[in-house]
Design a protein around this motif. Structure first.
Motif, PDB file in Angstrom:
ATOM      1  N   GLU A  12     -19.226  -7.686  25.848  1.00 57.48           N
ATOM      2  CA  GLU A  12     -18.767  -6.303  25.751  1.00 57.48           C
ATOM      3  C   GLU A  12     -17.467  -6.211  24.951  1.00 57.48           C
ATOM      4  O   GLU A  12     -16.709  -7.172  24.862  1.00 57.48           O
ATOM      5  N   GLU A  13     -17.248  -5.044  24.393  1.00 56.68           N
ATOM      6  CA  GLU A  13     -16.042  -4.809  23.597  1.00 56.68           C
ATOM      7  C   GLU A  13     -14.872  -4.523  24.535  1.00 56.68           C
ATOM      8  O   GLU A  13     -14.896  -3.567  25.306  1.00 56.68           O
ATOM      9  N   TYR A  14     -13.847  -5.371  24.452  1.00 56.50           N
ATOM     10  CA  TYR A  14     -12.642  -5.190  25.273  1.00 56.50           C
ATOM     11  C   TYR A  14     -11.715  -4.161  24.633  1.00 56.50           C
ATOM     12  O   TYR A  14     -11.147  -3.314  25.318  1.00 56.50           O
ATOM     13  N   ARG A  15     -11.567  -4.254  23.319  1.00 54.40           N
ATOM     14  CA  ARG A  15     -10.801  -3.238  22.596  1.00 54.40           C
ATOM     15  C   ARG A  15     -11.357  -3.128  21.184  1.00 54.40           C
ATOM     16  O   ARG A  15     -11.815  -4.126  20.602  1.00 54.40           O
ATOM     17  N   PRO A  16     -11.339  -1.920  20.608  1.00 53.55           N
ATOM     18  CA  PRO A  16     -11.863  -1.728  19.257  1.00 53.55           C
ATOM     19  C   PRO A  16     -10.880  -2.225  18.200  1.00 53.55           C
ATOM     20  O   PRO A  16      -9.676  -2.369  18.468  1.00 53.55           O
ATOM     21  N   ALA A  17     -11.399  -2.481  17.021  1.00 58.87           N
ATOM     22  CA  ALA A  17     -10.536  -2.872  15.902  1.00 58.87           C
ATOM     23  C   ALA A  17     -10.020  -1.626  15.198  1.00 58.87           C
ATOM     24  O   ALA A  17     -10.684  -0.590  15.162  1.00 58.87           O
ATOM     25  N   SER A  18      -8.834  -1.727  14.641  1.00 59.74           N
ATOM     26  CA  SER A  18      -8.288  -0.650  13.820  1.00 59.74           C
ATOM     27  C   SER A  18      -8.768  -0.818  12.390  1.00 59.74           C
ATOM     28  O   SER A  18      -8.988  -1.934  11.915  1.00 59.74           O
ATOM     29  N   SER A  19      -8.919   0.305  11.689  1.00 62.85           N
ATOM     30  CA  SER A  19      -9.372   0.258  10.299  1.00 62.85           C
ATOM     31  C   SER A  19      -8.278  -0.268   9.388  1.00 62.85           C
ATOM     32  O   SER A  19      -7.092   0.051   9.560  1.00 62.85           O
ATOM     33  N   LEU A  40      -2.793 -12.449  19.006  1.00 67.46           N
ATOM     34  CA  LEU A  40      -3.570 -11.588  18.127  1.00 67.46           C
ATOM     35  C   LEU A  40      -2.807 -10.332  17.724  1.00 67.46           C
ATOM     36  O   LEU A  40      -2.099  -9.731  18.534  1.00 67.46           O
ATOM     37  N   SER A  41      -2.985  -9.936  16.479  1.00 66.93           N
ATOM     38  CA  SER A  41      -2.477  -8.641  16.028  1.00 66.93           C
ATOM     39  C   SER A  41      -3.225  -7.532  16.762  1.00 66.93           C
ATOM     40  O   SER A  41      -4.408  -7.665  17.085  1.00 66.93           O
ATOM     41  N   GLU A  42      -2.549  -6.409  17.002  1.00 73.33           N
ATOM     42  CA  GLU A  42      -3.167  -5.297  17.722  1.00 73.33           C
ATOM     43  C   GLU A  42      -4.296  -4.655  16.926  1.00 73.33           C
ATOM     44  O   GLU A  42      -5.137  -3.941  17.489  1.00 73.33           O
ATOM     45  N   GLU A  43      -4.331  -4.905  15.610  1.00 70.86           N
ATOM     46  CA  GLU A  43      -5.382  -4.319  14.779  1.00 70.86           C
ATOM     47  C   GLU A  43      -6.725  -5.030  14.966  1.00 70.86           C
ATOM     48  O   GLU A  43      -7.780  -4.488  14.628  1.00 70.86           O
ATOM     49  N   VAL A  44      -6.678  -6.247  15.496  1.00 70.77           N
ATOM     50  CA  VAL A  44      -7.905  -7.041  15.656  1.00 70.77           C
ATOM     51  C   VAL A  44      -8.646  -6.595  16.911  1.00 70.77           C
ATOM     52  O   VAL A  44      -8.078  -6.525  18.007  1.00 70.77           O
ATOM     53  N   GLY A  45      -9.935  -6.288  16.755  1.00 73.36           N
ATOM     54  CA  GLY A  45     -10.751  -5.935  17.903  1.00 73.36           C
ATOM     55  C   GLY A  45     -11.117  -7.172  18.706  1.00 73.36           C
ATOM     56  O   GLY A  45     -11.155  -8.281  18.163  1.00 73.36           O
ATOM     57  N   VAL A  46     -11.383  -6.994  19.987  1.00 69.99           N
ATOM     58  CA  VAL A  46     -11.690  -8.120  20.867  1.00 69.99           C
ATOM     59  C   VAL A  46     -12.999  -7.847  21.614  1.00 69.99           C
ATOM     60  O   VAL A  46     -13.164  -6.792  22.231  1.00 69.99           O
ATOM     61  N   ILE A  47     -13.900  -8.820  21.537  1.00 68.68           N
ATOM     62  CA  ILE A  47     -15.155  -8.780  22.282  1.00 68.68           C
ATOM     63  C   ILE A  47     -15.168  -9.987  23.197  1.00 68.68           C
ATOM     64  O   ILE A  47     -14.823 -11.094  22.777  1.00 68.68           O
ATOM     65  N   ILE A  48     -15.539  -9.785  24.449  1.00 69.37           N
ATOM     66  CA  ILE A  48     -15.511 -10.892  25.403  1.00 69.37           C
ATOM     67  C   ILE A  48     -16.916 -11.191  25.928  1.00 69.37           C
ATOM     68  O   ILE A  48     -17.752 -10.300  26.067  1.00 69.37           O
ATOM     69  N   ASP A  80      -7.433 -13.644   5.981  1.00 68.85           N
ATOM     70  CA  ASP A  80      -8.379 -13.613   4.860  1.00 68.85           C
ATOM     71  C   ASP A  80      -9.381 -12.480   5.030  1.00 68.85           C
ATOM     72  O   ASP A  80      -9.634 -11.711   4.097  1.00 68.85           O
ATOM     73  N   TYR A  81      -9.957 -12.371   6.218  1.00 64.03           N
ATOM     74  CA  TYR A  81     -10.980 -11.349   6.449  1.00 64.03           C
ATOM     75  C   TYR A  81     -10.419  -9.947   6.268  1.00 64.03           C
ATOM     76  O   TYR A  81     -11.087  -9.063   5.721  1.00 64.03           O
ATOM     77  N   SER A  82      -9.192  -9.730   6.737  1.00 62.12           N
ATOM     78  CA  SER A  82      -8.603  -8.388   6.688  1.00 62.12           C
ATOM     79  C   SER A  82      -8.329  -7.930   5.260  1.00 62.12           C
ATOM     80  O   SER A  82      -8.124  -6.737   5.021  1.00 62.12           O
ATOM     81  N   ARG A  83      -8.365  -8.850   4.319  1.00 60.79           N
ATOM     82  CA  ARG A  83      -8.132  -8.491   2.911  1.00 60.79           C
ATOM     83  C   ARG A  83      -9.407  -7.974   2.246  1.00 60.79           C
ATOM     84  O   ARG A  83      -9.370  -7.499   1.114  1.00 60.79           O
ATOM     85  N   ILE A  84     -10.541  -8.055   2.958  1.00 53.99           N
ATOM     86  CA  ILE A  84     -11.805  -7.553   2.426  1.00 53.99           C
ATOM     87  C   ILE A  84     -12.482  -6.582   3.387  1.00 53.99           C
ATOM     88  O   ILE A  84     -12.951  -5.520   2.993  1.00 53.99           O
ATOM     89  N   PHE A  85     -12.513  -6.950   4.669  1.00 54.91           N
ATOM     90  CA  PHE A  85     -13.255  -6.161   5.654  1.00 54.91           C
ATOM     91  C   PHE A  85     -12.403  -5.037   6.232  1.00 54.91           C
ATOM     92  O   PHE A  85     -11.203  -5.195   6.448  1.00 54.91           O
ATOM     93  N   GLU A  86     -13.072  -3.924   6.516  1.00 57.11           N
ATOM     94  CA  GLU A  86     -12.362  -2.783   7.088  1.00 57.11           C
ATOM     95  C   GLU A  86     -11.934  -3.044   8.523  1.00 57.11           C
ATOM     96  O   GLU A  86     -10.881  -2.580   8.962  1.00 57.11           O
ATOM     97  N   LYS A  87     -12.766  -3.766   9.267  1.00 61.44           N
ATOM     98  CA  LYS A  87     -12.446  -4.060  10.663  1.00 61.44           C
ATOM     99  C   LYS A  87     -12.725  -5.532  10.962  1.00 61.44           C
ATOM    100  O   LYS A  87     -13.725  -6.088  10.494  1.00 61.44           O
TER     101      LYS A  87
END
Length: 290
Positions: free
Chosen positions: A178-185, A159-167, A135-142
């Protein structure tokens, strides 16, 4: 003789976490009502550790931050460690619980782009996560997920690789987010979902900004006609118009840096500006009478 009820450590921590609720702070701000705090102070014999209600609030937050990291702790640490210290509040609007039809984004950020942050604490399950993120990915850029460090491997499996991860680390002596990996646009903007997620005046203003006027139709037809018109706007332009419109919303985001650390999330949740936050702080300076 009736014996005093016994409470487990988990009972106590759950009770402590209930302090950081909208109803508790609304009662304090509007009515000077400390009855919910008094109940816990008496139940757990906390008066020997604290002198004022502000002491009590700080004691409670330190305790749950270390031993019971619930959603409030995650949100509060996010606002301090990432929003204030990394992303900045000058050109950002943070929204607590942004509704996207049947899902609710825990924290949404709008600056040069739109970001959705979904929190899953150690007390949550990933049961609805994929549907929420879709749902979120249909509106939000990241889109990001914020999770405990010890659950990282579990979530990475689905998780999809496009989803950013914060731990949030699992070090009991230091809370570090901290950010483990950034989200893709994400370049897709679902107009049908967008129309149901923003305010009526907001999509009307977007139409006005792009076309110069609103369609001359009845109020019953306005939603469908505006939806069709939004679909004709190039999506890169529409995203910029959307960001500009959302950033017109009343926000307390710039004030959060000046708000006492423990109260930042409750201020965002209740949309309490700095003046109201300091009024609450002043009320909490009252001495506890036992």
């Amino acid at each position: 003789m009736n014996s005093m009820p016994s409470y487990t450590e988990k009972d106590k921590l759950r009770s402590y976490s209930s302090v950081f609720s909208r109803s508790v702070f609304t009662d304090i701000l509007l009515y000077g009502d400390f009855s919910r705090l008094d109940l816990l102070i008496e139940r757990y014999g906390i008066s020997k550790y604290v002198h004022t209600y502000w002491d009590f609030i700080r004691f409670i937050y330190r305790t749950i931050r270390k031993h019971y990291r619930n959603e409030y702790v995650y949100k509060n640490e996010f606002l301090t460690q990432l929003l204030i210290n990394n992303y900045g509040t000058k050109n950002t609007i943070a929204i607590n619980e942004f509704r996207v039809v049947h899902s609710i984004v825990d924290i949404a950020l709008f600056n040069g782009e739109s970001k959705a942050f979904e929190i899953k604490t150690e007390y949550d399950t990933p049961k609805r996560l994929n549907g929420q993120l879709l749902d979120y990915s249909r509106i939000f850029e990241k889109c990001y997920i914020i999770i405990p460090e010890q659950h990282l491997k579990q979530y990475l499996q689905t998780l999809s690789e496009e989803v950013g991860v914060i731990i949030l680390n699992d070090n009991a002596h230091n809370v570090l987010m901290e950010e483990y990996r950034p989200a893709s646009s994400n370049n897709i903007l679902d107009i049908d979902l967008l129309m149901k997620s923003i305010r009526t005046q907001e999509y009307k203003n977007i139409i006005l900004d792009y076309y110069g006027s609103l369609p001359k139709v009845s109020c019953f037809q306005m939603f469908d006609v505006c939806s069709s018109l939004l679909k004709e706007i190039p999506q890169d332009i529409l995203r910029n118009l959307l960001l500009s419109e959302i950033k017109k919303r009343e926000t307390v985001t710039p004030d959060l840096r000046k708000v006492p650390f423990e109260l930042r999330q409750i201020c965002l949740s209740l949309k309490m500006g700095l003046q109201e936050a300091m009024a609450v702080k002043e009320k909490l300076n009252r001495i506890i009478i036992t």
